[in-house]
Scaffold this active site. Structure first.
Site, PDB file in Angstrom:
ATOM      1  N   GLU A  51      49.436 108.040 -35.272  1.00 50.79           N
ATOM      2  CA  GLU A  51      49.957 108.330 -33.933  1.00 50.79           C
ATOM      3  C   GLU A  51      50.957 109.451 -34.123  1.00 50.79           C
ATOM      4  O   GLU A  51      52.038 109.230 -34.671  1.00 50.79           O
ATOM      5  CB  GLU A  51      50.674 107.108 -33.334  1.00 50.79           C
ATOM      6  CG  GLU A  51      49.824 105.862 -33.219  1.00 50.79           C
ATOM      7  CD  GLU A  51      48.873 105.885 -32.050  1.00 50.79           C
ATOM      8  OE1 GLU A  51      48.910 106.847 -31.260  1.00 50.79           O
ATOM      9  OE2 GLU A  51      48.070 104.947 -31.949  1.00 50.79           O
TER      10      GLU A  51
ATOM     11  N   LYS B 297      58.065 100.290 -43.053  1.00 47.44           N
ATOM     12  CA  LYS B 297      59.127 101.251 -43.428  1.00 47.44           C
ATOM     13  C   LYS B 297      59.686 101.884 -42.159  1.00 47.44           C
ATOM     14  O   LYS B 297      59.043 102.728 -41.529  1.00 47.44           O
ATOM     15  CB  LYS B 297      58.516 102.301 -44.372  1.00 47.44           C
ATOM     16  CG  LYS B 297      59.110 103.697 -44.320  1.00 47.44           C
ATOM     17  CD  LYS B 297      60.443 103.818 -45.005  1.00 47.44           C
ATOM     18  CE  LYS B 297      60.925 105.277 -44.968  1.00 47.44           C
ATOM     19  NZ  LYS B 297      61.633 105.626 -43.723  1.00 47.44           N
TER      20      LYS B 297
ATOM     21  N   CYS C 226      57.043 110.614 -27.761  1.00 43.57           N
ATOM     22  CA  CYS C 226      55.890 111.385 -28.249  1.00 43.57           C
ATOM     23  C   CYS C 226      55.015 111.849 -27.092  1.00 43.57           C
ATOM     24  O   CYS C 226      54.425 112.930 -27.157  1.00 43.57           O
ATOM     25  CB  CYS C 226      55.081 110.557 -29.232  1.00 43.57           C
ATOM     26  SG  CYS C 226      54.702 108.946 -28.588  1.00 43.57           S
TER      27      CYS C 226
ATOM     28  N   GLU D 211      56.196 121.219 -30.141  1.00 41.85           N
ATOM     29  CA  GLU D 211      56.799 119.970 -29.681  1.00 41.85           C
ATOM     30  C   GLU D 211      58.300 120.016 -29.959  1.00 41.85           C
ATOM     31  O   GLU D 211      58.715 120.159 -31.110  1.00 41.85           O
ATOM     32  CB  GLU D 211      56.180 118.780 -30.422  1.00 41.85           C
ATOM     33  CG  GLU D 211      56.749 117.465 -29.937  1.00 41.85           C
ATOM     34  CD  GLU D 211      56.246 116.265 -30.729  1.00 41.85           C
ATOM     35  OE1 GLU D 211      56.210 116.348 -31.967  1.00 41.85           O
ATOM     36  OE2 GLU D 211      55.901 115.262 -30.094  1.00 41.85           O
TER      37      GLU D 211
HETATM   38  P1  NAP Z   1      58.509 112.050 -39.371  1.00 42.75           P
HETATM   39  O1  NAP Z   1      59.453 112.906 -40.086  1.00 42.75           O
HETATM   40  O2  NAP Z   1      57.061 112.275 -39.577  1.00 42.75           O
HETATM   41  O3  NAP Z   1      58.886 110.550 -39.815  1.00 42.75           O
HETATM   42  C1  NAP Z   1      58.195 109.419 -39.395  1.00 42.75           C
HETATM   43  C2  NAP Z   1      58.313 108.355 -40.459  1.00 42.75           C
HETATM   44  O4  NAP Z   1      57.683 108.801 -41.643  1.00 42.75           O
HETATM   45  C3  NAP Z   1      59.740 108.025 -40.854  1.00 42.75           C
HETATM   46  O5  NAP Z   1      59.835 106.652 -41.200  1.00 42.75           O
HETATM   47  C4  NAP Z   1      59.922 108.900 -42.073  1.00 42.75           C
HETATM   48  O6  NAP Z   1      60.933 108.447 -42.918  1.00 42.75           O
HETATM   49  C5  NAP Z   1      58.582 108.775 -42.720  1.00 42.75           C
HETATM   50  N1  NAP Z   1      58.247 109.876 -43.614  1.00 42.75           N
HETATM   51  C6  NAP Z   1      58.817 111.122 -43.706  1.00 42.75           C
HETATM   52  N2  NAP Z   1      58.182 111.837 -44.653  1.00 42.75           N
HETATM   53  C7  NAP Z   1      57.209 111.052 -45.167  1.00 42.75           C
HETATM   54  C8  NAP Z   1      56.203 111.240 -46.164  1.00 42.75           C
HETATM   55  N3  NAP Z   1      56.084 112.384 -46.826  1.00 42.75           N
HETATM   56  N4  NAP Z   1      55.358 110.228 -46.435  1.00 42.75           N
HETATM   57  C9  NAP Z   1      55.435 109.062 -45.760  1.00 42.75           C
HETATM   58  N5  NAP Z   1      56.378 108.818 -44.813  1.00 42.75           N
HETATM   59  C10 NAP Z   1      57.232 109.807 -44.505  1.00 42.75           C
HETATM   60  O7  NAP Z   1      58.708 112.037 -37.842  1.00 42.75           O
HETATM   61  P2  NAP Z   1      60.046 111.763 -37.053  1.00 42.75           P
HETATM   62  O8  NAP Z   1      60.842 113.004 -37.045  1.00 42.75           O
HETATM   63  O9  NAP Z   1      60.706 110.540 -37.580  1.00 42.75           O
HETATM   64  O10 NAP Z   1      59.480 111.383 -35.598  1.00 42.75           O
HETATM   65  C11 NAP Z   1      59.228 112.330 -34.647  1.00 42.75           C
HETATM   66  C12 NAP Z   1      57.740 112.585 -34.523  1.00 42.75           C
HETATM   67  O11 NAP Z   1      57.020 111.375 -34.324  1.00 42.75           O
HETATM   68  C13 NAP Z   1      57.394 113.454 -33.352  1.00 42.75           C
HETATM   69  O12 NAP Z   1      56.500 114.457 -33.757  1.00 42.75           O
HETATM   70  C14 NAP Z   1      56.704 112.508 -32.376  1.00 42.75           C
HETATM   71  O13 NAP Z   1      55.819 113.092 -31.506  1.00 42.75           O
HETATM   72  C15 NAP Z   1      56.079 111.526 -33.277  1.00 42.75           C
HETATM   73  N6  NAP Z   1      55.869 110.234 -32.614  1.00 42.75           N
HETATM   74  C16 NAP Z   1      54.600 109.921 -32.227  1.00 42.75           C
HETATM   75  C17 NAP Z   1      54.341 108.714 -31.576  1.00 42.75           C
HETATM   76  C18 NAP Z   1      52.952 108.346 -31.130  1.00 42.75           C
HETATM   77  O14 NAP Z   1      52.707 107.198 -30.800  1.00 42.75           O
HETATM   78  N7  NAP Z   1      52.007 109.269 -31.104  1.00 42.75           N
HETATM   79  C19 NAP Z   1      55.384 107.824 -31.332  1.00 42.75           C
HETATM   80  C20 NAP Z   1      56.668 108.184 -31.729  1.00 42.75           C
HETATM   81  C21 NAP Z   1      56.896 109.394 -32.393  1.00 42.75           C
HETATM   82  P3  NAP Z   1      62.435 109.036 -42.761  1.00 42.75           P
HETATM   83  O15 NAP Z   1      62.852 108.733 -41.362  1.00 42.75           O
HETATM   84  O16 NAP Z   1      63.173 108.263 -43.746  1.00 42.75           O
HETATM   85  O17 NAP Z   1      62.332 110.521 -43.019  1.00 42.75           O
END
Ligand code: NAP
Ligand code: MG
Length: 514
Positions: free
Chosen positions: A292, A218, A326, A423
């Site tokens: 992650e 996804k 991240c 963050e």
């Molecule tokens: P996010 O809102 O958590 O979304 C990540 C993914 O999860 C997206 O595909 C999102 O879909 C989906 N999602 C949202 N709500 C969900 C739920 N309730 N259940 C299951 N899936 C769900 O995060 P983001 O804003 O896209 O990404 C930024 C964050 O990712 C930052 O905090 C960053 O640090 C972290 N990150 C961490 C790493 C690592 O390797 N540690 C790498 C990259 C990013 P939608 O996009 O359709 O909402």
């Protein structure tokens, strides 16, 4: 314009408008000595090799399928705010179809294939990705706003390298666990964020497939297009239908996926908030989970460091890719005696950063990924300004359309400042000072996260000592943000658990049978 299958395509109209914006910018600013960086003539990457369909369906069982939901959302180009395509929203029934298709492919085909044959498919995917690298890079930039030089030099080559690396492991798993035998888990649900869309897909799919699992992936709502282009690559590689299914949609689609009881493993990269909710939901079921999550990583710069090199590393760590990393080095800890000259050098180097059209090969800082993220970063900057400390932001003219933020930093910060803890996921740096290595370690560890750190010093013994006391999954010494598929990546504390990359990256996708 029409595609091969007769679908209407949207031309990418945005490039010329942005280039003209940039030419205006150059002529307005040409006289000031510090603005010489703006004098570069635009060097736009061509978008001709990319065909964007007007509409994308779900990729289930090896073919594109209209969603049961009959609903679609727009994926926009954040550098212009214009829509690129409409993309299917998978509902509960669509998720069920995708999981069922992955289950059939696992039971009937993939789990029965010899490891060497599995490896051959993965090699094929890697080679096709390499051949189509430019197309992927341009699409990544259009859909996500990142500078083309980063998509071209980092995202796509690393994604291909990841498939190559794990293709090599497929028939050597017994050597990864000497004296033990391993078996695949079954069907994996994999959810990825928007900051490195294709690369995160590669990080998830390559080890899962090499270990003999099938997948339902996804992608994030704002950047689904390269994952959908990857579905073409999977077809070109003749990967058996159902081995990889790609379902697009909103967070709700992700939620349906993690709630599906037919999965043997969930891998999630994204925010700590959603990661925690997933962990809570899965706890009673015991489904294998790797997370992650976020980070608030610190650079520690000692007075004996090569200062110009450290300035470059700090810039690279927080401003490239707009801070959408991240493991971004979003906190800077400077040894007190070098703080002032370091900050002056940082300011001077920032004058040369070019913020603008991500398709321009000269651009260092592209567009913020979405309006929502732009608003979040702006509101955090506002909070930072209301708290103790000083603020500096590069004075540069931003494009009139799209979502852009000039790089900035806060000085005189302490661990109690919001921006030393929250963050931001944007081009915002929080700077504080320290007097002793022990103080640096305490300050660096003073966060809920534990993803990465950078140590800058000429003394190897000091680096080793400080590194051994930091709670961070990845520590770079005298460099930052360097990646290799052979090196594991992952966090401590609220940055998650499980590792991606390297031999350790096999573990989340295998059961070790004693
Ligand atoms: P996010 O809102 O958590 O979304 C990540 C993914 O999860 C997206 O595909 C999102 O879909 C989906 N999602 C949202 N709500 C969900 C739920 N309730 N259940 C299951 N899936 C769900 O995060 P983001 O804003 O896209 O990404 C930024 C964050 O990712 C930052 O905090 C960053 O640090 C972290 N990150 C961490 C790493 C690592 O390797 N540690 C790498 C990259 C990013 P939608 O996009 O359709 O909402
Ligand atoms: Mg988009």
């Amino acid at each position: 314009m029409l595609t091969k299958n007769g679908e209407e395509q949207r031309s990418v109209q945005t490039t010329e408008a942005l280039a003209s914006d940039q030419r205006k910018q150059s002529s307005n600013k040409g006289q000031c000595s510090l603005d010489f960086a703006q004098d570069y003539a635009p060097a736009l990457e061509s978008t001709q090799m990319v065909s964007i369909n007007s509409r994308y369906d779900l990729f289930i069982n090896g073919k594109q399928q209209a969603p049961h939901s009959k609903s679609y959302f727009q994926s926009i180009n954040p550098a212009t705010g214009e829509s690129l395509a409409e993309v299917a929203i998978a509902d509960e029934q669509d998720v069920q179809l995708a999981v069922q298709s992955a289950r059939n492919a696992y039971d009937k085909v993939w789990s029965k294939l010899s490891p060497a044959k599995r490896g051959r498919y993965i090699y094929r995917i890697a080679r096709i990705l390499q051949e189509r690298a430019k197309e992927f890079a341009v699409l990544e930039t259009l859909d996500g706003g990142k500078p083309i030089k980063e998509a071209r030099d980092v995202d796509i080559p690393l994604a291909a390298a990841h498939f190559f690396y794990y293709a090599g492991w497929a028939d050597k798993l017994e050597y990864a666990y000497p004296g033990k035998s391993v078996r695949s888990l079954g069907v994996c649900g994999q959810i990825i964020p928007w900051n490195f869309p294709l690369l995160m897909a590669a990080w998830k799919l390559a080890p899962a497939l090499a270990c003999g699992n099938t997948c339902v992936l996804k992608p994030a709502e704002t950047t689904p297009l390269t994952a959908l282009l990857l579905s073409e690559v999977l077809q070109e590689a003749e990967l058996p239908p159902g081995v990889v299914n790609i379902i697009t949609g909103t967070g709700e689609t992700g939620s349906h996926l993690v709630e599906h009881k037919g999965l043997d493993k969930i891998a999630f990269t994204g925010s700590t908030e959603v990661g925690k909710a997933i962990a809570r939901g899965l706890a009673p079921r015991g489904t294998k989970l790797s997370l992650e999550l976020g980070g608030k990583s610190a650079h520690i710069v000692f007075k004996d460091a090569a200062i110009d090199q450290a300035v470059e590393g700090v810039i690279n760590g927080i401003y490239f890719n707009q801070g959408h990393v991240c493991c971004a080095g979003s906190r800077l800890l400077l040894e007190e005696s070098i703080a002032e000259p370091f900050i002056e050098k940082l300011k001077a180097r920032m004058q040369n950063l070019r913020v603008g059209n991500p398709l321009d090969k000269n651009t260092d800082i592209g567009a913020i990924n979405s309006k929502a993220q732009w608003e979040r970063i702006q509101s955090l900057i506002k909070i930072g300004k209301q708290e103790p400390g000083n603020f500096f932001q590069l004075d540069t003219k931003l494009p009139e359309k799209g979502y852009f933020i000039a790089p900035c930093f806060f000085t005189d910060q302490s661990s109690s400042n919001s921006l030393s803890q929250v963050e931001v996921f944007g081009p915002v740096l929080s700077i504080m000072t320290f007097r002793t290595p022990a103080e640096a370690v305490v300050k660096a560890n003073n966060t809920q996260y534990g993803l990465a750190a950078g140590i800058w010093s000429e003394k190897g013994s000091k680096i080793k000592d400080v590194a051994s006391r930091l709670n961070a999954g990845v520590i770079w010494a005298n460099t930052y943000n360097k990646f290799d598929p052979g090196a594991p990546f992952g966090g401590f504390k609220e940055s998650g658990y499980g590792r991606e990359g390297g031999l350790q990256g096999l573990h989340p996708y295998l059961e070790v049978v004693h």
